[in-house]
Write an enzyme that holds these catalytic residues in place. Structure first.
Site, PDB file in Angstrom:
ATOM      1  N   GLU A 185       0.807  -1.227   0.000  1.00 16.24           N
ATOM      2  CA  GLU A 185       0.000   0.000   0.000  1.00 16.24           C
ATOM      3  C   GLU A 185       0.836   1.272   0.000  1.00 16.24           C
ATOM      4  O   GLU A 185       0.533   2.223  -0.714  1.00 16.24           O
ATOM      5  CB  GLU A 185      -0.947   0.023   1.215  1.00 16.24           C
ATOM      6  CG  GLU A 185      -2.117  -0.940   1.130  1.00 16.24           C
ATOM      7  CD  GLU A 185      -1.754  -2.357   1.527  1.00 16.24           C
ATOM      8  OE1 GLU A 185      -0.615  -2.582   1.985  1.00 16.24           O
ATOM      9  OE2 GLU A 185      -2.614  -3.249   1.390  1.00 16.24           O
TER      10      GLU A 185
ATOM     11  N   HIS B 142      -9.341  -4.700  11.291  1.00 16.11           N
ATOM     12  CA  HIS B 142     -10.046  -4.557  10.017  1.00 16.11           C
ATOM     13  C   HIS B 142     -11.361  -3.794  10.150  1.00 16.11           C
ATOM     14  O   HIS B 142     -12.218  -3.883   9.282  1.00 16.11           O
ATOM     15  CB  HIS B 142     -10.355  -5.941   9.411  1.00 16.11           C
ATOM     16  CG  HIS B 142      -9.168  -6.623   8.817  1.00 16.11           C
ATOM     17  ND1 HIS B 142      -8.102  -7.040   9.565  1.00 16.11           N
ATOM     18  CD2 HIS B 142      -8.877  -6.966   7.535  1.00 16.11           C
ATOM     19  CE1 HIS B 142      -7.209  -7.613   8.763  1.00 16.11           C
ATOM     20  NE2 HIS B 142      -7.647  -7.574   7.540  1.00 16.11           N
TER      21      HIS B 142
END
Lengths: 455, 331
Positions: free
Chosen positions: A188, A257
């Site tokens: 990322e 998450h």
């Protein structure tokens, strides 16, 4: 002409220092780069070099002297042909102290301000509507904009061959090819930075994060590079791009998450932040985001992806930023929310209606810019406000809304504003605990009853 | 310095040699002046000088073509001057004035020039490297034949995002030249103490990226290596790594007392390896220029830097309304 050597500033915070030691004496020849003295700053003892060549004339400050103000003369250098002995300090230097200028902030003033509230419909009355999921609406928005502008491309993990980890990019690889729909490695930080560079270089990247939780690896590029460059470059270049993906809790995926980043990104000048609820808004706002010449954070929600809404069948659905949508009108309490928070807000408004409380429900849709006018206008009518979001309570978006209401409409408030938020805990895994951690419709109902003094 | 020996019989003209001499000198005088203005309190904050490293940017700019891009870290003054940005505009940015490249809003570490394809000036160590790869991705996408010089230091070479970028640049065969300016110190930590494998250019091997070490005190060696790297990337063969062994004479920033190395080490490098003195030597011993001709260049450079400094002092502070501009581009 003789040159004065001034007490140098040798750190960003130094105002005065100690002349620890002279390494030259009167009559010495010096060249640029020669060390003249050791100076003690607030941080360290530094060597101080000559910038000009010449002969040391007079030493004006003896070694060991403390508290010498920056920019006061400490010695004189004689140059070509001058008699070093006779040169004297010839000026009283004035330190160029940059005067601090008080700047008037475009203020959140104490007196109520006039807000113009855009109440125009997002699409013409009578437009044919179709049922569509948020997922398909987002896909259509990207496809339409990629057809319209060849500089728009999509990159991210699993966006191409896999058709999207959540199938949002279904079919895009087939239509646009691998040049414009790019599968990235799971890096990322790196690919977000590459996308920022591509935006500097003239493209309009859409970066899909598999979830915004993973964008924390990339947040330096998002904020330091994408958001700040237009300002740092004096307007020369910026990053026209979209960072999008699911944000907030899904179901049973636990602490790492499940975070809602709305408040984080909405704090950053230079970013625009969108958090849609419905499919039509997802489509119309994503199209606007792709066309916007600034970096846009587009916060989606995994639970909403499969939800169907009415979407207008128009050729080019674009919805402007900074325009809230009033989902339900009411006179008793204003409920302000965005994204999946709208689900709780709307459910609560139904329950409240059954109890005879008319709630006005406002979907902000974009958090930056924020349609403060719509909130204030509504609060002036209802005199009460609660905010609903999934994120944590400290530094929540609702905190900001509360402060704006206090400053802009204090006299209209009949009760304190209540922020309904997720609980102040990392998201637990166990079903029962997860349910407790999330905001619930009943909590919103309770808050509305508190501010309307029905409880 | 375990760098490659350069071929000293340059296939460069006297005019080119003189221009390298002039450009390197311009950077050095600029930096000395910046140091001086810093000492006077006219420049604030962090100010990282490039003195000693001039041959790196001047050699690589000699290998670049019009439209090629460059991006670097916060030690960026030399890069800007080498790519043709106006010294007065750079200096005025350092003094935080309206006439600066960023209207005084960026400062030493954050400057840009769209016109000269200079994409910053980045203050976060290593962050400019994926950005450079993104510029290269855009060039490949637009099929314009350009390459991007992406500069970073030996310190940044230990950042994770560098390797994420190596991977993607190689995977996608991006037209990018990774230029590692190895000045041997990551702020105050020597390469020996920070870097497990000292030959940083070999780190591309894990990704299939060719690399080589270059004597960064020799502008002609840098130019030759740059030309090779540019030819590789421009031909569509993907990224190339140049580890350019150089040396900074000054501290990491203005407030660095540089106690991590000896005065003698710096002095030895200045006396024996100085890039400007080396080219001066080539010019004089080869009888390509006379002492008087070089003195004339010295004077011209000094005058232009003095003029830049004057401009930087005279240019007004940015108007107060500038606080609120350039946050968003008009949609």
């Amino acid at each position: 002409m003789a040159i004065e050597i001034l007490m140098p500033a040798l750190s960003p915070t130094m105002e005065e220092g100690t002349l620890a030691k002279w390494l030259v004496k009167e009559g010495d020849s010096v060249a640029a780069g020669d060390i003249l003295a050791e100076i003690e700053t607030d941080k360290a003892t530094m060597e101080f070099e000559a910038v000009d060549e010449g002969i040391i004339g007079k030493i004006l400050v003896a070694e060991g002297t403390e508290g010498i103000k920056v920019n006061s003369p400490i010695a004189v250098i004689a140059q070509d042909g001058e008699d070093p002995v006779s040169v004297e300090s010839h000026t009283q230097p004035t330190a160029p102290t940059p005067a601090p200028h008080p700047v008037e902030q475009p203020s959140v003033a104490a007196s109520p301000k006039e807000y113009t509230v855009d109440q125009s419909p997002d699409w013409p009355d009578g437009t044919t509507m179709k049922q569509q999921t948020v997922r398909d609406a987002l896909r259509d928005a990207m496809a339409e904009e990629m057809r319209r502008d060849t500089s728009v491309y999509l990159m991210g993990e699993e966006v191409a061959e896999y058709q999207g980890a959540y199938k949002v990019s279904q079919g895009l690889l087939d239509e646009f090819g691998e040049k414009r729909v790019i599968d990235t490695p799971i890096t990322e930080h790196g690919f977000a930075g590459i996308a920022v560079g591509a935006a500097f270089g003239g493209l309009r990247p859409i970066v899909e994060f598999m979830t915004f939780n993973f964008a924390m690896q990339a947040i330096d590029q998002i904020i330091n590079s994408a958001a700040k460059t237009l300002y740092m470059s004096g307007g020369q270049m910026g990053a026209p791009m979209v960072f999008r993906g699911p944000n907030g809790a899904a179901a049973r995926v636990a602490a790492q998450h499940s975070q809602d980043y709305a408040a984080w990104y909405s704090q950053i000048p230079g970013l625009k932040v969108v958090m849609p609820y419905s499919a039509a808004d997802s489509k119309g706002l994503l199209k606007t985001a792709i066309r916007d010449p600034n970096p846009v954070i587009f916060l989606e929600n995994e639970i909403l992806y499969g939800r169907s809404f009415e979407v207008p069948e128009v050729d080019d659905l674009v919805i402007p930023f900074g325009k809230a949508r009033v989902w339900r009108e009411g006179s008793d309490v204003t409920i302000v929310s965005f994204g999946i928070g709208m689900q709780y807000a709307l459910e609560a408004s139904e329950k409240l209606a059954a109890d005879g409380i008319a709630a006005e429900v406002i979907d902000l849709r974009t958090l930056r810019p924020m349609d403060v006018g719509s909130i204030i206008q509504s609060v002036m009518k209802t005199n009460r406000c609660i905010t609903v979001e999934e994120g944590w309570p400290q530094g929540a978006v609702g905190n900001y809304i509360s402060s704006v209401i206090m400053q802009e409409a204090f006299d209209y408030l009949d009760a304190p504003v209540i922020n309904c938020t997720g609980k102040d805990v990392p998201m637990p895994y166990a079903t029962n605990l997860e349910k407790l951690a999330l905001i619930t419709t009943d909590e919103v109902v309770d808050a509305a009853k508190q501010v309307t003094y029905r409880k | 310095m375990a760098a490659r020996k350069s071929s000293k019989k340059p296939n460069v003209s006297v005019e080119e040699l003189l221009s390298y001499y002039r450009d390197m000198l311009l950077i050095r005088r600029f930096e000395e002046k910046a140091g001086q203005l810093y000492g006077m309190g006219l420049i604030g904050g962090f100010c990282h000088l490039y003195i000693g490293q001039e041959a790196v940017v001047v050699g690589l700019e000699a290998a670049a073509a019009e439209g090629d891009k460059r991006v670097t870290s916060y030690r960026d003054h030399g890069h800007m001057i080498a790519c043709g940005m106006d010294a007065a505009g750079v200096m005025a940015e350092l003094t935080g004035r309206e006439g600066g490249y960023s209207k005084g809003k960026g400062g030493s570490m954050h400057m840009f020039s769209k016109e000269k394809h200079f994409y910053g000036g980045h203050g976060i160590v290593g962050a400019q490297v994926p950005i450079g790869a993104g510029l290269a991705l855009a060039d490949k996408y637009l099929e314009n034949g350009r390459v991007t010089f992406t500069y970073f230091g030996d310190g940044a070479a230990n950042q994770g995002q560098i390797y994420e970028t190596f991977n993607m640049a190689a995977l996608w065969q991006l037209p990018i030249i990774f230029v590692i300016e190895n000045n041997q110190y990551a702020m105050g930590t020597s390469q020996k103490r920070s870097t497990s494998t000292p030959e940083i250019y070999t780190r591309g091997a894990a990704f299939g990226i060719p690399g080589e070490a270059v004597d960064g005190m020799d502008v002609l060696a840098v130019k030759a290596a740059g030309e090779k790297a540019v030819a590789h990337s421009r031909a569509g063969d993907g990224p190339y790594i140049l580890e350019i062994k150089t040396y900074r004479y000054r501290g990491h920033s203005m407030s660095d007392p540089a106690k991590y190395r000896t005065r003698e080490e710096v002095q030895k490098m200045r006396e024996e390896r100085d890039p400007i003195e080396q080219i001066r030597e080539v010019l004089l011993t080869g009888k390509h220029a006379t002492d008087a001709e070089l003195k004339a260049i010295d004077k011209e450079v000094k005058d232009s830097i003095n003029a830049a400094a004057e401009f930087a002092k005279e240019s007004p502070e940015p108007a107060e309304y500038e606080l609120w501009t350039d946050i968003y581009a008009d949609a």
